[in-house]
Design a protein around this motif. Structure first.
Motif, PDB file in Angstrom:
ATOM      1  N   SER A   1      39.180 -32.091 -60.325  1.00 19.19           N
ATOM      2  CA  SER A   1      38.248 -32.475 -59.269  1.00 19.19           C
ATOM      3  C   SER A   1      37.573 -33.796 -59.589  1.00 19.19           C
ATOM      4  CB  SER A   1      37.191 -31.375 -59.087  1.00 19.19           C
ATOM      5  OG  SER A   1      36.247 -31.741 -58.110  1.00 19.19           O
ATOM      6  N   ASP A   2      37.083 -33.952 -60.824  1.00 20.79           N
ATOM      7  CA  ASP A   2      36.443 -35.202 -61.239  1.00 20.79           C
ATOM      8  C   ASP A   2      37.412 -36.375 -61.158  1.00 20.79           C
ATOM      9  OD1 ASP A   2      34.141 -33.784 -61.767  1.00 20.79           O
ATOM     10  OD2 ASP A   2      34.368 -33.814 -63.948  1.00 20.79           O
ATOM     11  N   SER A   3      38.672 -36.127 -61.490  1.00 19.77           N
ATOM     12  CA  SER A   3      39.664 -37.202 -61.567  1.00 19.77           C
ATOM     13  C   SER A   3      40.149 -37.676 -60.204  1.00 19.77           C
ATOM     14  CB  SER A   3      40.869 -36.748 -62.403  1.00 19.77           C
ATOM     15  OG  SER A   3      40.478 -36.487 -63.734  1.00 19.77           O
ATOM     16  N   MET A   4      39.748 -36.988 -59.145  1.00 15.41           N
ATOM     17  CA  MET A   4      40.124 -37.441 -57.807  1.00 15.41           C
ATOM     18  C   MET A   4      39.461 -38.776 -57.467  1.00 15.41           C
ATOM     19  SD  MET A   4      40.173 -33.815 -55.751  1.00 15.41           S
ATOM     20  CE  MET A   4      40.786 -34.479 -54.209  1.00 15.41           C
ATOM     21  N   ASP A   5      38.391 -39.084 -58.212  1.00 12.73           N
ATOM     22  CA  ASP A   5      37.737 -40.388 -58.090  1.00 12.73           C
ATOM     23  C   ASP A   5      37.610 -40.945 -59.499  1.00 12.73           C
ATOM     24  OD1 ASP A   5      36.054 -42.546 -57.894  1.00 12.73           O
ATOM     25  OD2 ASP A   5      34.442 -41.494 -56.862  1.00 12.73           O
ATOM     26  N   LEU A   6      38.198 -42.100 -59.769  1.00 11.23           N
ATOM     27  CA  LEU A   6      38.193 -42.700 -61.094  1.00 11.23           C
ATOM     28  C   LEU A   6      36.794 -42.761 -61.696  1.00 11.23           C
ATOM     29  CD1 LEU A   6      39.722 -44.257 -63.352  1.00 11.23           C
ATOM     30  CD2 LEU A   6      39.262 -46.354 -62.033  1.00 11.23           C
ATOM     31  N   HIS A   7      35.791 -42.979 -60.853  1.00 11.38           N
ATOM     32  CA  HIS A   7      34.438 -43.203 -61.335  1.00 11.38           C
ATOM     33  C   HIS A   7      33.715 -41.915 -61.721  1.00 11.38           C
ATOM     34  CE1 HIS A   7      35.425 -46.858 -59.041  1.00 11.38           C
ATOM     35  NE2 HIS A   7      34.654 -47.466 -59.909  1.00 11.38           N
ATOM     36  N   THR A   8      34.270 -40.765 -61.402  1.00 10.56           N
ATOM     37  CA  THR A   8      33.599 -39.509 -61.759  1.00 10.56           C
ATOM     38  C   THR A   8      34.330 -38.752 -62.866  1.00 10.56           C
ATOM     39  OG1 THR A   8      34.753 -38.325 -59.963  1.00 10.56           O
ATOM     40  CG2 THR A   8      32.571 -39.229 -59.467  1.00 10.56           C
ATOM     41  N   GLN A   9      35.282 -39.388 -63.517  1.00 12.92           N
ATOM     42  CA  GLN A   9      35.987 -38.705 -64.608  1.00 12.92           C
ATOM     43  C   GLN A   9      35.001 -38.291 -65.702  1.00 12.92           C
ATOM     44  OE1 GLN A   9      39.232 -41.129 -66.000  1.00 12.92           O
ATOM     45  NE2 GLN A   9      40.486 -40.725 -64.197  1.00 12.92           N
ATOM     46  N   GLY A  10      35.098 -37.042 -66.110  1.00 14.85           N
ATOM     47  CA  GLY A  10      34.228 -36.525 -67.157  1.00 14.85           C
ATOM     48  C   GLY A  10      32.855 -36.104 -66.677  1.00 14.85           C
ATOM     49  N   HIS A  11      32.585 -36.249 -65.382  1.00 14.33           N
ATOM     50  CA  HIS A  11      31.249 -35.949 -64.852  1.00 14.33           C
ATOM     51  C   HIS A  11      30.832 -34.502 -65.126  1.00 14.33           C
ATOM     52  CE1 HIS A  11      27.873 -35.688 -62.067  1.00 14.33           C
ATOM     53  NE2 HIS A  11      28.498 -34.745 -61.395  1.00 14.33           N
ATOM     54  N   SER A  12      31.695 -33.560 -64.847  1.00 14.73           N
ATOM     55  CA  SER A  12      31.320 -32.151 -65.001  1.00 14.73           C
ATOM     56  C   SER A  12      31.043 -31.791 -66.454  1.00 14.73           C
ATOM     57  CB  SER A  12      32.406 -31.247 -64.418  1.00 14.73           C
ATOM     58  OG  SER A  12      32.524 -31.452 -63.020  1.00 14.73           O
ATOM     59  N   GLU A  13      31.816 -32.341 -67.368  1.00 16.27           N
ATOM     60  CA  GLU A  13      31.578 -32.079 -68.789  1.00 16.27           C
ATOM     61  C   GLU A  13      30.235 -32.668 -69.232  1.00 16.27           C
ATOM     62  OE1 GLU A  13      33.175 -30.215 -70.749  1.00 16.27           O
ATOM     63  OE2 GLU A  13      35.258 -30.067 -70.063  1.00 16.27           O
ATOM     64  N   ARG A  14      29.927 -33.880 -68.775  1.00 15.86           N
ATOM     65  CA  ARG A  14      28.650 -34.479 -69.149  1.00 15.86           C
ATOM     66  C   ARG A  14      27.484 -33.707 -68.555  1.00 15.86           C
ATOM     67  NH1 ARG A  14      31.713 -38.945 -67.880  1.00 15.86           N
ATOM     68  NH2 ARG A  14      30.612 -39.258 -65.908  1.00 15.86           N
ATOM     69  N   VAL A  15      27.592 -33.316 -67.302  1.00 17.16           N
ATOM     70  CA  VAL A  15      26.520 -32.540 -66.682  1.00 17.16           C
ATOM     71  C   VAL A  15      26.326 -31.226 -67.428  1.00 17.16           C
ATOM     72  CG1 VAL A  15      25.805 -31.329 -64.582  1.00 17.16           C
ATOM     73  CG2 VAL A  15      26.778 -33.626 -64.424  1.00 17.16           C
ATOM     74  N   THR A  16      27.422 -30.651 -67.897  1.00 15.60           N
ATOM     75  CA  THR A  16      27.307 -29.422 -68.698  1.00 15.60           C
ATOM     76  C   THR A  16      26.520 -29.681 -69.974  1.00 15.60           C
ATOM     77  OG1 THR A  16      29.430 -28.623 -67.825  1.00 15.60           O
ATOM     78  CG2 THR A  16      28.603 -27.568 -69.820  1.00 15.60           C
ATOM     79  N   ARG A  17      26.870 -30.736 -70.704  1.00 14.44           N
ATOM     80  CA  ARG A  17      26.151 -31.058 -71.937  1.00 14.44           C
ATOM     81  C   ARG A  17      24.673 -31.305 -71.677  1.00 14.44           C
ATOM     82  NH1 ARG A  17      30.270 -34.724 -72.918  1.00 14.44           N
ATOM     83  NH2 ARG A  17      28.833 -36.489 -73.049  1.00 14.44           N
ATOM     84  N   PHE A  18      24.385 -32.128 -70.678  1.00 12.59           N
ATOM     85  CA  PHE A  18      22.990 -32.462 -70.376  1.00 12.59           C
ATOM     86  C   PHE A  18      22.208 -31.211 -69.955  1.00 12.59           C
ATOM     87  CE2 PHE A  18      24.602 -36.858 -68.746  1.00 12.59           C
ATOM     88  CZ  PHE A  18      24.909 -37.232 -70.052  1.00 12.59           C
ATOM     89  N   SER A  19      22.826 -30.389 -69.117  1.00 14.45           N
ATOM     90  CA  SER A  19      22.151 -29.191 -68.617  1.00 14.45           C
ATOM     91  C   SER A  19      21.833 -28.221 -69.744  1.00 14.45           C
ATOM     92  CB  SER A  19      23.021 -28.496 -67.566  1.00 14.45           C
ATOM     93  OG  SER A  19      23.252 -29.320 -66.445  1.00 14.45           O
ATOM     94  N   VAL A  20      22.789 -28.031 -70.638  1.00 19.63           N
ATOM     95  CA  VAL A  20      22.578 -27.113 -71.756  1.00 19.63           C
ATOM     96  C   VAL A  20      21.439 -27.621 -72.640  1.00 19.63           C
ATOM     97  CG1 VAL A  20      23.601 -26.267 -73.909  1.00 19.63           C
ATOM     98  CG2 VAL A  20      24.881 -26.116 -71.757  1.00 19.63           C
ATOM     99  N   GLU A  21      21.409 -28.912 -72.919  1.00 22.66           N
ATOM    100  CA  GLU A  21      20.328 -29.463 -73.744  1.00 22.66           C
ATOM    101  C   GLU A  21      18.977 -29.295 -73.061  1.00 22.66           C
ATOM    102  OE1 GLU A  21      20.207 -30.386 -76.855  1.00 22.66           O
ATOM    103  OE2 GLU A  21      22.330 -29.863 -76.981  1.00 22.66           O
ATOM    104  N   ILE A  22      18.918 -29.531 -71.773  1.00 23.56           N
ATOM    105  CA  ILE A  22      17.671 -29.325 -71.031  1.00 23.56           C
ATOM    106  C   ILE A  22      17.231 -27.864 -71.134  1.00 23.56           C
ATOM    107  CG2 ILE A  22      16.635 -29.277 -68.720  1.00 23.56           C
ATOM    108  CD1 ILE A  22      18.405 -31.726 -68.051  1.00 23.56           C
ATOM    109  N   GLY A  23      18.183 -26.954 -70.951  1.00 26.43           N
ATOM    110  CA  GLY A  23      17.864 -25.531 -71.057  1.00 26.43           C
ATOM    111  C   GLY A  23      17.313 -25.166 -72.421  1.00 26.43           C
TER     112      GLY A  23
END
Length: 222
Positions: free
Chosen positions: A32-54
């Motif tokens: 899904s992220d790779s359907m747009d070159l500019h969002t590659q890795g987005h979901s993984e980064r959001v996961t990392r950031f979200s977990v740290e916030i939690g």
């Protein structure tokens, strides 16, 4: 791959094991992220950031696990959106934006009926809600937005604003924090925003533009 084929793949993985389901989810999120070159890795980064916030908020481990999975799949519905819309190099028309917004509900169509992913549905459906009720798809307000979702929404915004997108260059992290803080209590939960700021200032949360280990997968196990 059609929406039905994707759902069939998910159901097959769910019938095997939790690990098989997680690997399938990770692959679909990456696709899904790779359907747009500019969002590659987005979901993984959001996961990392979200977990740290939690963790900074001191949330219980079971809630952090919900955040891990929910953040990973929050944009999974984009796999059903026309790539011409996802990667359009100019602003979307009203009609195109209306289609884009359906990714929240299309994602739910993919995950509904899979017991292991029941808790992730909130993140998929509601990560574009706002505290003031002006978000979508349900217009939820304030504390009616689940806390897990309020965490993911802030992490999602932080990554979007600190990465290159078709319509923007990445903004400096300090500027991004200032803009997100300005929306605390309007769009975002103020406690979550301050946890993000604490994570950035302590080095626990590092924007893509500043991270030499970009897109390192977040473990989905404690």
């Amino acid at each position: 791959m059609t929406l039905q084929q994707t759902r069939t793949e998910l159901l097959h993985a769910a019938g095997k094991s939790w690990d098989a389901l997680l690997e399938t989810l990770r692959a679909l999120a990456c696709a899904s992220d790779s359907m747009d070159l500019h969002t590659q890795g987005h979901s993984e980064r959001v996961t990392r950031f979200s977990v740290e916030i939690g963790k900074i908020l001191g949330l219980p481990e079971d809630e952090i696990e919900q955040i891990r999975v929910g953040a990973l799949v929050h944009d999974i519905g984009k796999i059903a959106i026309d790539r011409r819309i996802l990667a359009k190099p100019t602003l979307l028309t009203d009609a195109e934006y209306a289609v884009m917004k359906t990714h929240t509900l299309r994602g739910c169509e993919l995950l509904e009926g899979i017991p292991q992913l029941e808790s992730a549905l909130e993140a998929v459906r509601h990560h574009h809600e706002r505290l003031d009720g002006k978000g979508y798809p349900c217009g939820l307000k304030g504390q009616t937005i689940p806390r897990v979702v309020r965490v993911i929404a802030v992490a999602d915004c932080f990554d979007a604003m600190t990465t290159t997108r078709i319509y923007q260059d990445p903004a400096p992290v300090d500027q991004v924090l200032g803009m997100i803080r300005a929306s605390a209590g309007i769009k975002y939960d103020a406690r979550v925003v301050e946890a993000l700021a604490q994570g950035v200032q302590s080095g626990r949360i590092v924007a893509r533009s500043e991270d030499s280990s970009q897109n390192k997968p977040e473990s989905l196990h404690p």
